[in-house]
Scaffold this active site. Structure first.
Site, short mmCIF file in Angstrom:
data_model
loop_
_atom_site.label_atom_id
_atom_site.label_comp_id
_atom_site.label_asym_id
_atom_site.label_seq_id
_atom_site.Cartn_x
_atom_site.Cartn_y
_atom_site.Cartn_z
N TYR A 149 7.67 0.47 1.58
CA TYR A 149 6.19 0.07 1.43
C TYR A 149 5.64 -0.65 2.60
CZ TYR A 149 1.84 -1.97 -0.29
OH TYR A 149 0.77 -2.38 -0.19
N LYS A 152 3.44 -0.84 -10.90
CA LYS A 152 3.57 0.67 -11.09
C LYS A 152 4.15 0.97 -12.44
CE LYS A 152 2.80 -0.32 -6.67
NZ LYS A 152 1.63 -0.65 -6.27
N ARG A 178 3.63 -23.05 -14.29
CA ARG A 178 4.15 -22.27 -13.02
C ARG A 178 5.86 -22.51 -13.15
NH1 ARG A 178 5.54 -25.64 -9.06
NH2 ARG A 178 3.58 -26.91 -9.20
N ASP A 218 14.96 -2.26 -4.01
CA ASP A 218 13.64 -2.03 -4.72
C ASP A 218 13.70 -0.71 -5.54
OD1 ASP A 218 11.11 -1.72 -5.41
OD2 ASP A 218 10.17 -2.57 -3.24
N1 LCS Z 1 7.61 -2.08 -3.31
C1 LCS Z 1 7.27 -0.76 -3.58
C2 LCS Z 1 8.25 0.19 -3.39
C3 LCS Z 1 5.89 -0.62 -3.54
O1 LCS Z 1 5.55 0.67 -3.47
C4 LCS Z 1 4.86 -1.71 -3.52
C5 LCS Z 1 3.27 -1.52 -3.43
C6 LCS Z 1 5.44 -3.02 -3.48
C7 LCS Z 1 6.85 -3.26 -3.50
C8 LCS Z 1 4.38 -4.27 -3.33
O2 LCS Z 1 4.11 -4.31 -4.78
P1 LCS Z 1 2.55 -5.03 -4.93
O3 LCS Z 1 2.41 -6.24 -4.35
O4 LCS Z 1 1.56 -3.96 -4.66
O5 LCS Z 1 2.44 -5.10 -6.67
N2 LCS Z 1 3.25 -0.04 -3.12
C9 LCS Z 1 1.93 0.34 -3.05
C10 LCS Z 1 1.59 1.69 -2.83
O6 LCS Z 1 2.47 2.41 -2.37
N3 LCS Z 1 0.28 1.81 -2.79
O7 LCS Z 1 -0.28 0.50 -3.16
C11 LCS Z 1 0.49 -0.43 -3.37
#
Ligand code: LCS
Length: 394
Positions: free
Chosen positions: A112, A209, A59, A184
């Site tokens: 998001y 992503k 961790r 972001d």
């Molecule tokens: N920031 C952005 C721009 C995102 O699109 C997402 C997830 C996150 C943060 C959060 O990331 P995660 O915890 O899911 O790894 N976006 C998603 C979307 O547009 N569809 O499913 C997840």
């Protein structure tokens, strides 16, 4: 990675974080361990007190995680990176490191859905207030400043509307106010957008992503620009505990090796798909930064190194036509997430942004008819043929 001259990003993607190891393995081993043995009691005590450098507990630090973190830090041109268990863990940890009770955040209104909902529902439990504004309008950011504004969080391009915000402009406003700018960069990756060069202080990604790129890992990362910022972020991550594990770090690090060529193909494919959609009689509006019709096309040309793989669009037939289309595609998968090698289509209002209130969605211009497409790296003609057959039914 040793070099006598600065490397290009394609080379960094392949080599960064890959260190010499015992057997000369081209791909270093995965240290799939929770803990590390001390030589003796003094060694353990010295590691904890910081008198000696080394690994204690995963961790806190792990070589496989660090290799991936070093790769992303080099790609973004930051001081160091902190691997997190998801993009949301990265958002939460970064904000927790920067904010105290009573502070105020300005956040892009088109973000998001879970980021918006985290700020609007969990933030107030800690007396942290958020103003959601159209960050593509610098005057709107200025107007939202309060004496206690500590962070401006900009997601650009914004999920799901693909609105573009001026990172350099937002950085100037933040710094003149004594606040930090957090960007972001998930939709662009370090290959297509360089937030630190534009003045950002902290970058976050959902590595689920484009960075990983293969739709088989949930992960996030925080990259800090300066050495001074790093200890507070590392301490916060260690204590909140939302770390990435070694195996997922290995997978992301492997995915990153092809990041630059994948982004090139995402750019090319999405450009073709967006141009196809824009001329289609059943399509009312396409939002894609590579099209001159995009409201912030000039800014996109200046700020981004490519238009990326994300497209949003509306059909003349609204939500019903959008549903018909999403149900009819066969190559594109009807699924949330984005940034993988495969094309994905989804409906923000009922899926990725369903946790936001209708008022929040209306403010962010996330209409019920909006459809979002993550264009993969398949042959563009095959993606277009799939969309064409589906649109014929709308
Ligand atoms: N920031 C952005 C721009 C995102 O699109 C997402 C997830 C996150 C943060 C959060 O990331 P995660 O915890 O899911 O790894 N976006 C998603 C979307 O547009 N569809 O499913 C997840």
């Amino acid at each position: 990675m040793k070099s006598t001259h600065p490397m290009h990003i394609e080379t960094i993607a392949v080599h960064a974080g890959i260190e010499e190891n015992e057997f000369g393995a081209v791909v270093p081993p995965i240290y799939q361990t929770s803990t590390f043995k001390f030589r003796d009691a003094d060694h353990g005590a010295n590691l904890f007190s910081g008198k000696e450098d080394g690994y204690i507990y995963t961790r806190m630090r792990n070589p496989t995680v660090e290799a991936m973190e070093n790769s992303v830090a080099m790609l973004e041109g930051g001081y160091k990176a902190l691997g997190c268990g998801s993009g949301m863990a990265a958002v939460h940890t970064a904000l927790a490191a920067m904010l105290s009770s009573g502070d105020h955040i300005i956040c892009s209104e088109s973000v998001y859905g879970a980021t918006a909902t985290l700020l609007s529902t969990i933030g107030p439990k800690y007396q942290i207030e958020t103003s959601f504004v159209d960050t593509s309008d610098l005057d709107a950011i200025r107007a939202a400043l309060r004496p206690n504004t500590k962070v401006i969080l900009v997601e650009t391009p914004g999920n799901p509307t693909i609105v573009i915000s001026d990172i350099a402009g937002a950085a100037d406003i933040a710094h003149a106010h004594g606040a930090l700018l957090m960007v972001d960069n998930t939709f662009m990756s370090p290959v297509l957008q360089r937030p630190f060069d534009l003045g950002a202080d902290v970058i976050i990604h959902s590595m689920t992503k484009f960075l990983n790129g293969h739709a088989d890992v949930v992960a996030g990362i925080i990259i800090v620009k300066t050495a001074e910022m790093y200890p507070a972020f590392r301490k916060t991550l260690n204590l909140l505990g939302g770390v990435i594990d070694p195996f997922n770090s290995f997978l992301v690090h492997r995915g990153i090796k092809t990041l630059a060529i994948r982004m090139e193909r995402h750019n090319e494919n999405a450009m073709k798909v967006a141009a196809y959609l824009e001329q289609h009689p059943k399509v009312k509006q396409v939002y894609y930064p590579g099209l001159p019709s995009h409201p912030q096309y000039a800014l996109a040309q200046k700020q981004m190194l490519g238009p990326g793989g994300m497209i949003a669009f509306e059909l003349h037939g609204g939500l019903e036509a959008g549903k018909t289309m999403m149900n009819a595609v066969t190559l594109c998968a009807l699924a949330v997430s984005l940034g993988g090698v495969e094309s994905l289509i989804q409906h923000p209002a009922s899926m990725t942004h369903a946790t936001m209130t209708r008022e929040q969605r209306e403010q962010a211009k996330i209409t019920d008819g909006l459809v979002r497409l993550s264009v993969g790296i398949e042959a563009p003609d095959d993606i277009i043929a799939d969309l064409d057959a589906a649109l014929a039914l709308c």
